[in-house]
Design an enzyme around this catalytic site. Structure first.
Site, PDB file in Angstrom:
ATOM      1  N   SER A  41       0.861  -1.188   0.000  1.00 32.18           N
ATOM      2  CA  SER A  41       0.000   0.000   0.000  1.00 32.18           C
ATOM      3  C   SER A  41       0.890   1.228   0.000  1.00 32.18           C
ATOM      4  O   SER A  41       2.075   1.149   0.380  1.00 32.18           O
ATOM      5  CB  SER A  41      -0.850  -0.005   1.272  1.00 32.18           C
ATOM      6  OG  SER A  41      -1.489   1.241   1.464  1.00 32.18           O
ATOM      7  N   TYR A  68      -2.273  -1.230  10.377  1.00 40.69           N
ATOM      8  CA  TYR A  68      -2.210  -1.328   8.906  1.00 40.69           C
ATOM      9  C   TYR A  68      -0.872  -0.796   8.392  1.00 40.69           C
ATOM     10  O   TYR A  68      -0.214  -1.436   7.566  1.00 40.69           O
ATOM     11  CB  TYR A  68      -3.381  -0.541   8.321  1.00 40.69           C
ATOM     12  CG  TYR A  68      -3.578  -0.708   6.828  1.00 40.69           C
ATOM     13  CD1 TYR A  68      -4.307  -1.781   6.324  1.00 40.69           C
ATOM     14  CD2 TYR A  68      -3.064   0.217   5.921  1.00 40.69           C
ATOM     15  CE1 TYR A  68      -4.517  -1.936   4.958  1.00 40.69           C
ATOM     16  CE2 TYR A  68      -3.264   0.066   4.555  1.00 40.69           C
ATOM     17  CZ  TYR A  68      -3.999  -1.012   4.082  1.00 40.69           C
ATOM     18  OH  TYR A  68      -4.190  -1.166   2.722  1.00 40.69           O
TER      19      TYR A  68
HETATM   20  P1  NAD Z   1     -11.345  -6.138  -0.190  1.00 41.31           P
HETATM   21  O1  NAD Z   1     -11.955  -6.045   1.155  1.00 41.31           O
HETATM   22  O2  NAD Z   1     -12.203  -6.003  -1.386  1.00 41.31           O
HETATM   23  O3  NAD Z   1     -10.531  -7.491  -0.341  1.00 41.31           O
HETATM   24  C1  NAD Z   1      -9.805  -8.074   0.702  1.00 41.31           C
HETATM   25  C2  NAD Z   1      -9.713  -9.542   0.435  1.00 41.31           C
HETATM   26  O4  NAD Z   1      -9.046 -10.192   1.531  1.00 41.31           O
HETATM   27  C3  NAD Z   1     -11.110 -10.182   0.321  1.00 41.31           C
HETATM   28  O5  NAD Z   1     -11.098 -11.171  -0.678  1.00 41.31           O
HETATM   29  C4  NAD Z   1     -11.286 -10.801   1.699  1.00 41.31           C
HETATM   30  O6  NAD Z   1     -12.191 -11.878   1.685  1.00 41.31           O
HETATM   31  C5  NAD Z   1      -9.849 -11.262   1.965  1.00 41.31           C
HETATM   32  N1  NAD Z   1      -9.620 -11.581   3.359  1.00 41.31           N
HETATM   33  C6  NAD Z   1      -9.902 -10.823   4.453  1.00 41.31           C
HETATM   34  N2  NAD Z   1      -9.600 -11.501   5.577  1.00 41.31           N
HETATM   35  C7  NAD Z   1      -9.106 -12.709   5.187  1.00 41.31           C
HETATM   36  C8  NAD Z   1      -8.646 -13.849   5.888  1.00 41.31           C
HETATM   37  N3  NAD Z   1      -8.639 -13.913   7.221  1.00 41.31           N
HETATM   38  N4  NAD Z   1      -8.220 -14.925   5.163  1.00 41.31           N
HETATM   39  C9  NAD Z   1      -8.249 -14.896   3.808  1.00 41.31           C
HETATM   40  N5  NAD Z   1      -8.694 -13.834   3.095  1.00 41.31           N
HETATM   41  C10 NAD Z   1      -9.116 -12.757   3.785  1.00 41.31           C
HETATM   42  O7  NAD Z   1     -10.189  -5.052  -0.201  1.00 41.31           O
HETATM   43  P2  NAD Z   1      -9.196  -4.551  -1.339  1.00 41.31           P
HETATM   44  O8  NAD Z   1      -9.291  -3.084  -1.350  1.00 41.31           O
HETATM   45  O9  NAD Z   1      -9.371  -5.304  -2.594  1.00 41.31           O
HETATM   46  O10 NAD Z   1      -7.795  -4.925  -0.657  1.00 41.31           O
HETATM   47  C11 NAD Z   1      -6.910  -5.897  -1.172  1.00 41.31           C
HETATM   48  C12 NAD Z   1      -5.505  -5.573  -0.708  1.00 41.31           C
HETATM   49  O11 NAD Z   1      -5.099  -4.331  -1.278  1.00 41.31           O
HETATM   50  C13 NAD Z   1      -5.374  -5.432   0.804  1.00 41.31           C
HETATM   51  O12 NAD Z   1      -4.160  -6.004   1.241  1.00 41.31           O
HETATM   52  C14 NAD Z   1      -5.342  -3.927   0.996  1.00 41.31           C
HETATM   53  O13 NAD Z   1      -4.655  -3.560   2.149  1.00 41.31           O
HETATM   54  C15 NAD Z   1      -4.613  -3.496  -0.261  1.00 41.31           C
HETATM   55  N6  NAD Z   1      -4.829  -2.088  -0.624  1.00 41.31           N
HETATM   56  C16 NAD Z   1      -6.076  -1.625  -0.963  1.00 41.31           C
HETATM   57  C17 NAD Z   1      -6.208  -0.305  -1.316  1.00 41.31           C
HETATM   58  C18 NAD Z   1      -7.541   0.272  -1.728  1.00 41.31           C
HETATM   59  O14 NAD Z   1      -7.631   1.488  -1.898  1.00 41.31           O
HETATM   60  N7  NAD Z   1      -8.573  -0.523  -1.932  1.00 41.31           N
HETATM   61  C19 NAD Z   1      -5.109   0.550  -1.305  1.00 41.31           C
HETATM   62  C20 NAD Z   1      -3.873   0.048  -0.960  1.00 41.31           C
HETATM   63  C21 NAD Z   1      -3.749  -1.276  -0.622  1.00 41.31           C
END
Ligand code: NAD
Length: 256
Positions: A139, A152
């Protein structure tokens, strides 16, 4: 770029970035293993949809990545792993003195420790195959900080650091390890922050989106397709010497 014949495991891929990345690597020809902690018909249906849309093999394997043994067994059950995309992540926002210990433990386990466990299991498979890619979805918060996101930010900085270590440990092999550092991407994780921000500041949801994007100079969300495209690039021969880096996909956030 064809990834035909490669198998990619994408953790946390029944929604958001993980699902978008899974679709892009499947589009490039890779067989995919989807994962999350649930075991619903719709989770398995996502894999079936990807298989029929892109003509690849696709499976869904349930594993709760907050648990070390489950994280390791995900890779074991997949049976092979050429491309490991560590993406699963959760968020919790609170001042450090009010931050629940259970939330701290869960974020460190899912967002950081699972990366250690899956990588430890996947590297021997990559060595056996003579090629590998470890791609960690970190991130902008792996490079910078925001208040109220102690767990985080700690976990994501940890993932960026771990990516460098894995890159050094595999530097003489045809294996690379990199972190991708997205800014804001419109996914369920961020969508849930919009009404919360609107409520907290008593503003409209449109104004809340503007607030979220305040730190993102492009004033646009990155897309899951763009993240997937970055992953596919890191799998290409052009990226064979790119290892140990943190690639920002953040509309200029970390340039500020
Ligand atoms: P999201 O909530 O759509 O997806 C998160 C995924 O992780 C889901 O598939 C969820 O089921 C899974 N998950 C959660 N807990 C879990 C567990 N205990 N075991 C297995 N799977 C689990 O969120 P996203 O925005 O797609 O985030 C995905 C990644 O990208 C994360 O690591 C997040 O920190 C990172 N990220 C997101 C953003 C953003 O703006 N959306 C920005 C930077 C980084």
């Amino acid at each position: 770029m064809s990834l035909k014949g490669k198998t990619a495991i994408i953790t946390g891929s029944n929604s958001g970035i993980g699902l978008g990345v899974a679709r892009e690597v499947a589009k490039a020809g890779a067989d995919v293993v989807l994962n999350s902690f649930t075991d619903r018909d719709e989770d398995h249906a996502l894999a079936a949809e990807i298989a029929s849309e892109f003509g690849v093999a696709a499976r869904y394997i349930q594993a709760d990545l907050s648990n070390a043994d489950a994280a390791r067994s995900l890779v074991e059950k997949a049976g092979c792993c050429d491309i490991l995309i560590n993406n699963a992540g959760i968020q919790h926002v609170a001042p450090i003195e009010d931050f629940p210990t259970a939330k701290w433990d869960a974020i460190i386990a899912i967002n950081m420790s699972s990366v250690f466990h899956t990588t430890a299991m996947a590297l021997p498979m990559m060595r056996q195959a003579g090629w590998g890619r470890v791609i960690n979805i970190a991130s902008a918060h792996g490079l910078t900080a925001s208040p109220y996101k102690s767990a985080y930010v700690a976990a994501k900085h940890g993932v960026v650091g771990m990516s460098k270590v894995v890159a050094l440990e595999t530097a003489r092999e045809p294996i690379t390890c990199n972190a991708i550092c997205p800014g804001y991407v419109l996914t369920p994780l961020v969508e849930s922050q919009i009404p919360a921000t609107a409520k907290e500041y008593n503003i409209s949801e449109e104004a809340a989106i503007g607030m979220l994007l305040e730190r993102q100079p492009s004033k646009e969300f990155a897309t899951t397709e763009q993240l997937g495209g970055t992953v596919v690039f890191l799998c290409s021969d052009a990226a064979a010497q790119i290892t140990g880096t943190a690639i920002s996909v953040d509309g200029g956030w970390t340039a500020l």
